[in-house]
Scaffold this motif. Structure first.
Motif, PDB file in Angstrom:
ATOM      1  N   MET A  29       0.832  -1.197   0.000  1.00 26.78           N
ATOM      2  CA  MET A  29       0.000   0.000   0.000  1.00 26.78           C
ATOM      3  C   MET A  29       0.874   1.258   0.000  1.00 26.78           C
ATOM      4  N   ILE A  30       1.757   1.418   1.008  1.00 26.12           N
ATOM      5  CA  ILE A  30       2.738   2.509   1.011  1.00 26.12           C
ATOM      6  C   ILE A  30       4.058   1.973   1.561  1.00 26.12           C
ATOM      7  N   THR A  31       5.115   2.688   1.247  1.00 23.08           N
ATOM      8  CA  THR A  31       6.425   2.385   1.803  1.00 23.08           C
ATOM      9  C   THR A  31       6.763   3.470   2.809  1.00 23.08           C
ATOM     10  N   LEU A  32       7.084   3.049   4.021  1.00 26.74           N
ATOM     11  CA  LEU A  32       7.418   3.993   5.088  1.00 26.74           C
ATOM     12  C   LEU A  32       8.930   4.095   5.248  1.00 26.74           C
ATOM     13  N   PRO A  33       9.420   5.245   5.694  1.00 26.57           N
ATOM     14  CA  PRO A  33      10.845   5.352   6.029  1.00 26.57           C
ATOM     15  C   PRO A  33      11.205   4.334   7.118  1.00 26.57           C
ATOM     16  N   PHE A  34      12.461   3.932   7.172  1.00 27.00           N
ATOM     17  CA  PHE A  34      12.890   2.876   8.097  1.00 27.00           C
ATOM     18  C   PHE A  34      12.614   3.199   9.560  1.00 27.00           C
ATOM     19  N   ASP A  35      12.608   4.490   9.923  1.00 32.08           N
ATOM     20  CA  ASP A  35      12.427   4.847  11.328  1.00 32.08           C
ATOM     21  C   ASP A  35      10.973   5.177  11.703  1.00 32.08           C
TER      22      ASP A  35
END
Length: 141
Positions: free
Chosen positions: A1-7
């Motif tokens: 659905m979405i890609t989130l930043p690693f943190d």
């Protein structure tokens, strides 16, 4: 659905059947963790502009601190969408939100994508938010 930043961390929102994603970034010096929300809504007639107008009107009615900065048209995951930027206050914090609304005719659902930050953090978060928006794909596609 979405890609989130690693943190960033996704939050369990299973108690809300419309909520697809609720995630927070790290807490900033302004005491607010940037937030992304993806909601799946029933398909709405009238297109993204009508849906956005209804959402903004509801927000203005419910919260007198809402101030609309800009409203326009864009594309979200290849589908026509409406976009709005506005500010409001929660717990004595000024927040700025960019809100996308798409109701693709090809899909059974509409989608709302909201990205929220403390107003002083909004500019510095623009690149992160742009990457999250660019990664958005409706479920099943």
């Amino acid at each position: 659905m979405i890609t989130l930043p690693f943190d960033w961390r996704q939050v369990d929102a299973s108690d809300d059947p419309e909520m697809e994603v609720l995630a927070h970034g790290p807490m900033t010096g302004y005491g607010y963790a940037p937030t992304v929300i993806v909601r799946r809504l029933p398909h709405l007639e009238g297109g993204p502009e009508a849906g956005m107008a209804a959402m903004l009107e509801g927000g203005m009615r419910e919260d007198p601190t809402h101030r609309i900065i800009d409203v326009g048209e864009t594309v979200l995951a290849g589908y026509p969408a409406a976009v709005a930027v506005f500010t409001y206050c929660i717990e004595q914090k000024s927040l700025t939100q960019i809100l996308y609304f798409a109701t693709p005719d090809e899909l059974p659902s509409g989608y709302v994508l909201a990205l929220i930050a403390a107003t002083p953090d909004f500019g510095p978060m623009a690149g992160v938010f742009a990457n999250i928006v660019a990664s958005f794909q409706p479920e099943g596609f």
